[in-house]
Design an enzyme around this catalytic site. Structure first.
Site, short mmCIF file in Angstrom:
data_model
loop_
_atom_site.label_atom_id
_atom_site.label_comp_id
_atom_site.label_asym_id
_atom_site.label_seq_id
_atom_site.Cartn_x
_atom_site.Cartn_y
_atom_site.Cartn_z
N TYR A 77 14.33 30.29 8.41
CA TYR A 77 13.08 30.91 8.89
C TYR A 77 13.00 30.91 10.42
O TYR A 77 13.28 29.89 11.05
CB TYR A 77 11.87 30.16 8.36
CG TYR A 77 11.66 30.30 6.88
CD1 TYR A 77 11.58 31.55 6.26
CD2 TYR A 77 11.54 29.16 6.07
CE1 TYR A 77 11.38 31.66 4.89
CE2 TYR A 77 11.33 29.26 4.71
CZ TYR A 77 11.26 30.52 4.12
OH TYR A 77 11.06 30.63 2.77
N LYS A 137 0.84 -1.20 0.00
CA LYS A 137 0.00 0.00 0.00
C LYS A 137 0.87 1.26 0.00
O LYS A 137 2.07 1.17 0.27
CB LYS A 137 -0.92 -0.02 1.23
CG LYS A 137 -0.18 -0.06 2.55
CD LYS A 137 -1.10 -0.49 3.68
CE LYS A 137 -0.34 -0.46 5.00
NZ LYS A 137 -1.09 -1.11 6.08
#
Ligand SMILES: *Cc1c(COP(=O)(O)O)cnc(C)c1O
Length: 380
Positions: A268, A38
């Site tokens: 940042y 998956k």
């Protein structure tokens, strides 16, 4: 070829084969292996991985949804596929069309499949899931025998498998034992009712690693196929996990190197302030590639074989690392985010720990922007 990439993942197909053989051995003689593919084969790339696992002896595939099943169908039209997620009402016909075995948790779901199968004049093979303590899909364990008996009277469906899922096999042996006992009780009840079930399964990776079990005839590993042992405080029997080979490595490059002065804030928010004069490399990956932002100021990478710390916030496309200790480093240098370089190694489990998450999320976060490059087979 790889000289052209800025940020890429390499997948070693030999490692996958090795892990599959290891799983087979661990599971024991006569036990089938369903490889769980998956989420794009845990980020490794569904189609090439499914094709390779077919060539190398997987018995079934486990998927989360029908789209994944369809992708496998294009490579292996007849391969048995179990959908581990619940089928939504509008997906029932598609599941039948693509010959995907559904997971059944209720009589309503079973009846819905039975009706659709009768309309098509086919018999739909299904796996019934028993909730023994995970609390997600599955019929409550106390109601499981009743559900399966009622299903034997439904025309159009045939119970091919019975399974359950462990909630804390890597951490909690007591709870896992309780889940196992509940599951055993259901099996006994079915035996008493003379309802034979061809395939019975419980073990995902942690189950297979920590709780080898002689009573089921199918295992459902995901993470182990890709060469990673589920982290948890239960230490796997001595050295077991060292016998696995991680298949995926994650790479980018140094883009720029520069000196910064003591006291300079980085990236940042200025969450990192240089404690001394430093040399900083900008590298070509960020959270847009799936290098999780939660690794800011915590993760490490390998450059020229040495561990270098990620400093400041990881940004969308770039990150910063401290290369002050390296004798030399230049733009274009390969940077390893997961994998080996020289005698050093960063595992998916290491990165997961730095990011406060699990290796499953590390793998499935690697984004569409990162090309997957397959090594170790001419076929792929
Ligand atoms: C994802 C999944 C697995 C595989 O789990 P791993 O821990 O990766 O081995 C097995 N069974 C079910 C039901 C799953 O959803």
């Amino acid at each position: 070829m790889k000289q052209t990439h800025r940020c890429w993942a390499e997948i070693n197909l030999h490692a996958l084969r090795h892990n599959l053989l290891w799983i087979r051995q661990r599971a024991g003689h006569g036990v089938k292996v369903m490889t769980v593919v998956k989420a794009d084969a845990y980020g490794h790339g569904l189609k090439p991985i499914a094709a390779w696992l077919m060539q190398n002896g997987t018995d079934l595939f486990g998927v989360a949804n029908l789209e994944e099943a369809r992708a496998i169908r294009r490579v292996g039209p007849g391969w048995p596929i179990l959908m581990l997620g619940a089928c939504l009402p509008h997906e029932v016909d598609l599941a039948l069309r693509d010959h995907v075995m559904p997971t059944i948790s209720s009589i309503e779901e079973a009846a819905c499949f039975a009706r659709a199968a009768r309309r098509r004049n086919v018999t739909c093979r299904v796996h019934v899931k028993v909730d023994t303590g995970m609390g997600r899909l599955g019929v409550p364990h106390a109601a499981a025998v009743d559900l399966v008996s009622r299903m034997t009277r439904l025309k159009g469906v045939e119970v091919e498998g019975l399974y359950t899922h462990f909630a804390s096999a890597e951490d909690n042996p007591g709870f896992t034992r309780l889940q196992r006992e509940r599951f055993q009780k259901v099996r006994k009840g079915l035996h008493t009712a003379r309802i034979p079930i061809p395939l019975v399964h419980a073990s995902h990776s942690a189950g297979l690693l920590h709780e080898p079990d002689g009573t089921c005839n199918l295992v459902r590993p995901g993470l182990l196929v890709y060469g990673i042992a589920p982290p948890g405080w239960r230490v796997a029997a001595a050295g077991l996990e060292d016998q696995l080979e991680p298949a995926l490595s994650f790479h980018c490059r140094v883009a720029l190197v520069k000196g910064i002065r003591k006291g300079a804030p980085l990236s940042y928010g200025g969450t990192f302030v240089a404690p001394r004069k430093m040399r900083i490399a900008t590298i070509t990956c960020g959270y847009g590639d799936g290098y999780l932002r939660s690794g800011s100021n915590r993760a490490h990478v390998l450059i020229r074989g040495e561990r270098c710390a990620v400093v400041g916030r990881i940004t969308m496309d770039q990150s910063l690392v401290d290369v002050s200790a390296l004798r030399s480093v230049s733009p274009g240098d390969e940077t390893v985010l997961i994998g080996r370089q020289g005698s050093n190694c960063i595992s998916a489990n290491d990165l997961a720990e730095w990011c406060g998450t699990v290796p499953w999320e590390i793998f499935t976060s690697i984004s569409y922007r990162v090309p997957r490059i397959y090594r170790g087979s001419h076929a792929a």
